[in-house]
Design a protein around this motif. Structure first.
Motif, PDB file in Angstrom:
ATOM      1  N   LEU A   1      15.210   1.331  -5.591  1.00  0.00           N
ATOM      2  CA  LEU A   1      14.672  -0.023  -6.199  1.00  0.00           C
ATOM      3  C   LEU A   1      15.541  -1.197  -6.270  1.00  0.00           C
ATOM      4  CD1 LEU A   1      12.421  -1.217  -7.405  1.00  0.00           C
ATOM      5  CD2 LEU A   1      12.798  -0.010  -9.646  1.00  0.00           C
ATOM      6  N   LEU A   2      16.995  -0.836  -6.800  1.00  0.00           N
ATOM      7  CA  LEU A   2      17.705  -2.021  -7.077  1.00  0.00           C
ATOM      8  C   LEU A   2      17.914  -2.636  -5.566  1.00  0.00           C
ATOM      9  CD1 LEU A   2      20.011  -0.411  -9.556  1.00  0.00           C
ATOM     10  CD2 LEU A   2      18.071  -2.087  -9.880  1.00  0.00           C
ATOM     11  N   PHE A   3      18.101  -1.705  -4.666  1.00  0.00           N
ATOM     12  CA  PHE A   3      18.534  -2.614  -3.180  1.00  0.00           C
ATOM     13  C   PHE A   3      17.202  -3.298  -2.732  1.00  0.00           C
ATOM     14  CE2 PHE A   3      18.114  -1.825   1.286  1.00  0.00           C
ATOM     15  CZ  PHE A   3      19.058  -2.686   1.766  1.00  0.00           C
ATOM     16  N   LEU A   4      16.025  -2.821  -2.763  1.00  0.00           N
ATOM     17  CA  LEU A   4      14.892  -3.266  -2.336  1.00  0.00           C
ATOM     18  C   LEU A   4      14.778  -4.766  -3.117  1.00  0.00           C
ATOM     19  CD1 LEU A   4      12.343  -0.421  -1.692  1.00  0.00           C
ATOM     20  CD2 LEU A   4      13.907  -1.693   0.056  1.00  0.00           C
ATOM     21  N   LEU A   5      14.777  -4.698  -4.366  1.00  0.00           N
ATOM     22  CA  LEU A   5      14.808  -5.702  -5.178  1.00  0.00           C
ATOM     23  C   LEU A   5      15.708  -6.961  -4.827  1.00  0.00           C
ATOM     24  CD1 LEU A   5      14.126  -4.666  -8.921  1.00  0.00           C
ATOM     25  CD2 LEU A   5      12.534  -5.419  -7.374  1.00  0.00           C
ATOM     26  N   ALA A   6      16.995  -6.562  -4.673  1.00  0.00           N
ATOM     27  CA  ALA A   6      18.100  -7.368  -4.181  1.00  0.00           C
ATOM     28  C   ALA A   6      17.746  -8.181  -2.894  1.00  0.00           C
ATOM     29  CB  ALA A   6      19.279  -6.794  -4.123  1.00  0.00           C
TER      30      ALA A   6
ATOM     31  N   GLN B   1      21.836   4.634 -15.033  1.00  0.00           N
ATOM     32  CA  GLN B   1      22.582   5.912 -14.218  1.00  0.00           C
ATOM     33  C   GLN B   1      21.494   6.529 -13.430  1.00  0.00           C
ATOM     34  OE1 GLN B   1      23.439   7.907 -18.215  1.00  0.00           O
ATOM     35  NE2 GLN B   1      25.421   6.805 -18.369  1.00  0.00           N
ATOM     36  N   ASP B   2      20.430   6.918 -13.747  1.00  0.00           N
ATOM     37  CA  ASP B   2      19.423   7.443 -12.713  1.00  0.00           C
ATOM     38  C   ASP B   2      19.358   6.567 -11.570  1.00  0.00           C
ATOM     39  OD1 ASP B   2      18.965   9.300 -14.550  1.00  0.00           O
ATOM     40  OD2 ASP B   2      17.263   8.456 -15.502  1.00  0.00           O
ATOM     41  N   GLU B   3      19.213   5.323 -11.645  1.00  0.00           N
ATOM     42  CA  GLU B   3      19.053   4.542 -10.346  1.00  0.00           C
ATOM     43  C   GLU B   3      20.418   4.486  -9.719  1.00  0.00           C
ATOM     44  OE1 GLU B   3      16.304   2.648  -9.114  1.00  0.00           O
ATOM     45  OE2 GLU B   3      15.307   3.843 -10.685  1.00  0.00           O
ATOM     46  N   ALA B   4      21.519   4.760 -10.304  1.00  0.00           N
ATOM     47  CA  ALA B   4      22.775   4.424  -9.301  1.00  0.00           C
ATOM     48  C   ALA B   4      22.670   6.042  -8.277  1.00  0.00           C
ATOM     49  CB  ALA B   4      23.885   4.540 -10.406  1.00  0.00           C
ATOM     50  N   LEU B   5      21.993   6.919  -8.847  1.00  0.00           N
ATOM     51  CA  LEU B   5      22.135   8.169  -7.804  1.00  0.00           C
ATOM     52  C   LEU B   5      21.366   8.009  -6.635  1.00  0.00           C
ATOM     53  CD1 LEU B   5      21.712  10.967 -10.756  1.00  0.00           C
ATOM     54  CD2 LEU B   5      23.712  10.129  -9.799  1.00  0.00           C
ATOM     55  N   ALA B   6      20.256   7.132  -6.794  1.00  0.00           N
ATOM     56  CA  ALA B   6      19.537   6.759  -5.674  1.00  0.00           C
ATOM     57  C   ALA B   6      19.039   5.275  -5.920  1.00  0.00           C
ATOM     58  CB  ALA B   6      18.379   7.718  -5.194  1.00  0.00           C
ATOM     59  N   PRO B   7      19.838   4.182  -5.723  1.00  0.00           N
ATOM     60  CA  PRO B   7      19.396   2.873  -5.969  1.00  0.00           C
ATOM     61  C   PRO B   7      18.474   2.333  -5.225  1.00  0.00           C
ATOM     62  CG  PRO B   7      21.521   2.834  -5.209  1.00  0.00           C
ATOM     63  CD  PRO B   7      21.320   4.390  -5.171  1.00  0.00           C
TER      64      PRO B   7
ATOM     65  N   TYR C   1       0.826  -1.208   0.086  1.00  0.00           N
ATOM     66  CA  TYR C   1      -0.140   0.048  -0.069  1.00  0.00           C
ATOM     67  C   TYR C   1       0.859   1.099   0.059  1.00  0.00           C
ATOM     68  CZ  TYR C   1      -3.944  -3.021   1.236  1.00  0.00           C
ATOM     69  OH  TYR C   1      -5.006  -4.002   1.300  1.00  0.00           O
ATOM     70  N   VAL C   2       2.277   1.337   0.075  1.00  0.00           N
ATOM     71  CA  VAL C   2       3.001   2.334   0.250  1.00  0.00           C
ATOM     72  C   VAL C   2       3.919   2.465  -0.891  1.00  0.00           C
ATOM     73  CG1 VAL C   2       2.642   2.599   2.651  1.00  0.00           C
ATOM     74  CG2 VAL C   2       4.707   1.323   1.830  1.00  0.00           C
ATOM     75  N   THR C   3       3.836   1.455  -1.949  1.00  0.00           N
ATOM     76  CA  THR C   3       4.777   1.472  -3.176  1.00  0.00           C
ATOM     77  C   THR C   3       4.056   1.868  -4.357  1.00  0.00           C
ATOM     78  OG1 THR C   3       4.288  -0.771  -3.300  1.00  0.00           O
ATOM     79  CG2 THR C   3       6.233  -0.381  -1.939  1.00  0.00           C
ATOM     80  N   PRO C   4       4.640   1.808  -5.498  1.00  0.00           N
ATOM     81  CA  PRO C   4       3.804   2.249  -6.819  1.00  0.00           C
ATOM     82  C   PRO C   4       3.113   1.084  -7.076  1.00  0.00           C
ATOM     83  CG  PRO C   4       6.388   2.609  -6.937  1.00  0.00           C
ATOM     84  CD  PRO C   4       6.149   2.004  -5.759  1.00  0.00           C
ATOM     85  N   LEU C   5       2.975  -0.214  -6.400  1.00  0.00           N
ATOM     86  CA  LEU C   5       1.915  -0.854  -6.487  1.00  0.00           C
ATOM     87  C   LEU C   5       0.514  -0.028  -6.460  1.00  0.00           C
ATOM     88  CD1 LEU C   5       3.100  -4.130  -4.996  1.00  0.00           C
ATOM     89  CD2 LEU C   5       3.057  -3.902  -7.418  1.00  0.00           C
ATOM     90  N   ALA C   6       0.640   0.431  -5.186  1.00  0.00           N
ATOM     91  CA  ALA C   6      -0.615   1.213  -4.779  1.00  0.00           C
ATOM     92  C   ALA C   6      -0.912   2.565  -5.548  1.00  0.00           C
ATOM     93  CB  ALA C   6      -0.760   1.581  -3.382  1.00  0.00           C
ATOM     94  N   SER C   7       0.024   3.434  -5.839  1.00  0.00           N
ATOM     95  CA  SER C   7       0.020   4.604  -6.612  1.00  0.00           C
ATOM     96  C   SER C   7      -0.390   4.450  -7.982  1.00  0.00           C
ATOM     97  CB  SER C   7       1.484   5.362  -6.465  1.00  0.00           C
ATOM     98  OG  SER C   7       2.531   4.706  -7.047  1.00  0.00           O
ATOM     99  N   TRP C   8       0.159   3.490  -8.649  1.00  0.00           N
ATOM    100  CA  TRP C   8      -0.491   3.172  -9.983  1.00  0.00           C
ATOM    101  C   TRP C   8      -1.775   2.184  -9.859  1.00  0.00           C
ATOM    102  CZ3 TRP C   8       0.679   5.849 -13.765  1.00  0.00           C
ATOM    103  CH2 TRP C   8       1.865   6.464 -14.176  1.00  0.00           C
TER     104      TRP C   8
ATOM    105  N   ALA D   1       9.838  -6.920  -4.302  1.00  0.00           N
ATOM    106  CA  ALA D   1      10.248  -6.310  -2.996  1.00  0.00           C
ATOM    107  C   ALA D   1       9.230  -6.682  -1.752  1.00  0.00           C
ATOM    108  CB  ALA D   1      10.641  -4.772  -3.297  1.00  0.00           C
ATOM    109  N   VAL D   2       8.012  -6.181  -2.383  1.00  0.00           N
ATOM    110  CA  VAL D   2       7.072  -6.481  -1.214  1.00  0.00           C
ATOM    111  C   VAL D   2       6.669  -7.855  -0.663  1.00  0.00           C
ATOM    112  CG1 VAL D   2       4.381  -6.331  -1.308  1.00  0.00           C
ATOM    113  CG2 VAL D   2       5.517  -4.541  -2.265  1.00  0.00           C
ATOM    114  N   ILE D   3       6.817  -8.724  -1.455  1.00  0.00           N
ATOM    115  CA  ILE D   3       6.952 -10.034  -0.866  1.00  0.00           C
ATOM    116  C   ILE D   3       8.130 -10.396  -0.335  1.00  0.00           C
ATOM    117  CG2 ILE D   3       6.616 -12.501  -1.359  1.00  0.00           C
ATOM    118  CD1 ILE D   3       4.909 -11.788  -3.670  1.00  0.00           C
ATOM    119  N   GLY D   4       9.231 -10.118  -0.721  1.00  0.00           N
ATOM    120  CA  GLY D   4      10.706 -10.733  -0.160  1.00  0.00           C
ATOM    121  C   GLY D   4      10.954 -10.083   0.946  1.00  0.00           C
ATOM    122  N   LEU D   5      10.773  -8.715   1.191  1.00  0.00           N
ATOM    123  CA  LEU D   5      11.373  -7.852   2.000  1.00  0.00           C
ATOM    124  C   LEU D   5      10.861  -8.381   3.553  1.00  0.00           C
ATOM    125  CD1 LEU D   5      11.382  -4.058   0.840  1.00  0.00           C
ATOM    126  CD2 LEU D   5      13.254  -5.368   1.750  1.00  0.00           C
TER     127      LEU D   5
END
Length: 431
Positions: free
Chosen positions: A338-343, A330-336, A183-190, A391-395
């Protein structure tokens, strides 16, 4: 005795609270979206779903178009007003939103552009969402009716995440954390916007719940849920489920090959249902002459057929992908984030169950697959929003594993008995 009764009442009250917590979290989610409703955009896609909803309600195509255009123009005028109220000079000037809406309706009297039949056909192949929303559109109006249905599915997504985590024997608090993350990720906002994202994400999550049930041997319930979610998903947005079915087929086959404990009836059912779903989707696409990847590429590179078709869309797609993903990284590298949460999420679900992780990662990866087919910066994170399921299931599972390691009680070694002290060492276990 009094103390025991009080303790039992307290335990009962805590149990009732835990049972009610998912509903309370869902209610809070709905209230937040009701408050944020004026900030949601009634887009060009929303206009097309509205037009279909009015046609399902019995309006002639021209009347349905007029009503949908009026809804689009009214909401766009409200958006102009919102923007004006934040302008440092214009906020003091009188509003002209009614005039803007009137000019908008005159401009699009024959419908919003683009009006090419090939573009219109893409939306005609998605009857599920406007059909479900039609009664609510009649009752509440276009934007409110579409949004209500999308919001209900977005709320369902969170509850299905809760059910999935509970099926994996996650503690109730951990399962609620997964629901909150949904409910607090783009799953909800979209998912809460008047678009097909809400139903699509809920039905993809339902496929994952069904997959977990099948992997656990709960065959009848898993088959029923999988079949219903997949069938409705094809009616909502068949392209997304045409990707999800082979992805789940590959996940089930990988589990059968590399995880011996999954070689049971439920996993074979999952592989068969996924492969059968792929065949059904391809068969329907061919029989009904639904738009395929070729039409999708031409839609992308002709700006919805407002330009001439190009000769080699595949080479154009490869070139655009090379440029898109480099800039995206490059954009993600500035504030990664999503990549961190996915990992972390992928690690968490992998540690809990490899077969489930294969399914979750496969379905989540369809978001990146859709982006690779439409590498458009203007879409931002809309196309790859399914990756947030990883991320939502794994975190929550990762948090549980971390906390179990971090806070595990240290048990001092027991002093050996006299018999143990003189006993010969045991033979090493066999590999």
């Amino acid at each position: 005795m009094t103390a025991n009764l009080s303790e039992e009442r307290g335990t009962g009250g805590g149990r009732r609270l835990r049972r009610a917590l998912p509903a309370l979290v869902a209610a809070a989610f709905v209230l937040l979206h009701v408050f944020g409703y004026p900030a949601t955009r009634f887009s060009n896609d929303s206009y097309r779903y509205t037009r279909e909803a009015y046609e399902f309600l019995g309006d002639a195509p021209r009347e349905a178009t007029r009503k949908a255009v009026a809804a689009y123009c009214a909401d766009t005028a409200r958006l102009v007003h919102r923007n004006r109220m934040l302008h440092q000079l214009a906020f003091r000037a009188p509003g002209r939103e009614a005039e803007y809406a009137r000019r908008c309706e005159q401009r699009y009297a024959n419908g919003l552009e683009p009006t090419d039949p090939r573009y219109e056909k893409i939306f005609h192949t998605r009857p599920g969402y406007p059909l479900i929303a039609a009664p609510f559109v009649a009752l509440l109006g276009a934007k409110a009716g579409l949004t209500l249905v999308a919001l209900a599915f977005a709320m369902l997504t969170g509850y299905l995440v809760y059910l999935l985590l509970r099926a994996l024997r996650a503690p109730p608090a951990t399962a609620v954390l997964g629901q909150v993350l949904a409910y607090v990720t783009p799953l909800a906002s979209w998912g809460g916007r008047p678009l097909t994202e809400g139903p699509t994400l809920a039905l993809l999550t339902a496929l994952l719940v069904a997959s977990v049930w099948l992997l656990q041997g709960r065959v009848p319930a898993g088959v029923l849920l999988f079949t219903g979610a997949f069938g409705l998903g094809l009616a909502v947005r068949y392209s997304s489920f045409l990707m999800a079915a082979p992805a789940l087929t590959a996940a089930a086959c990988a589990a059968l090959l590399f995880v011996p404990r999954t070689r049971h009836r439920g996993t074979w059912w999952l592989a068969g249902l996924s492969a059968g779903g792929t065949a059904v989707a391809l068969g329907l696409s061919r029989a009904l002459k639904l738009p395929g990847i070729g039409e999708s590429l031409q839609d992308t590179f002709t700006l919805h057929w407002t330009r001439p078709e190009i000769a080699d869309p595949w080479s154009a797609l490869a070139r655009l992908n090379r440029q898109y993903w480099v800039q995206w990284l490059q954009d993600e590298a500035l504030a990664p984030m999503l990549l961190f949460l996915l990992a972390v999420g992928a690690w968490g679900v992998w540690k809990r169950s490899v077969p489930v992780a294969l399914c979750v990662i496969a379905v989540g990866a369809t978001g990146f697959a859709a982006t690779a087919a439409h590498p458009l910066a203007v879409e931002l994170d809309r196309l790859y929003v399914p990756v947030w399921l990883i991320a939502v299931i794994g975190l929550p599972l990762a948090v549980t594993r971390f906390s179990a390691v971090r806070f595990a009680p240290a048990v001092p070694p027991a002093a050996p008995s006299a018999a143990q002290a003189v006993a010969p060492p045991a033979a090493p276990p066999s590999p």
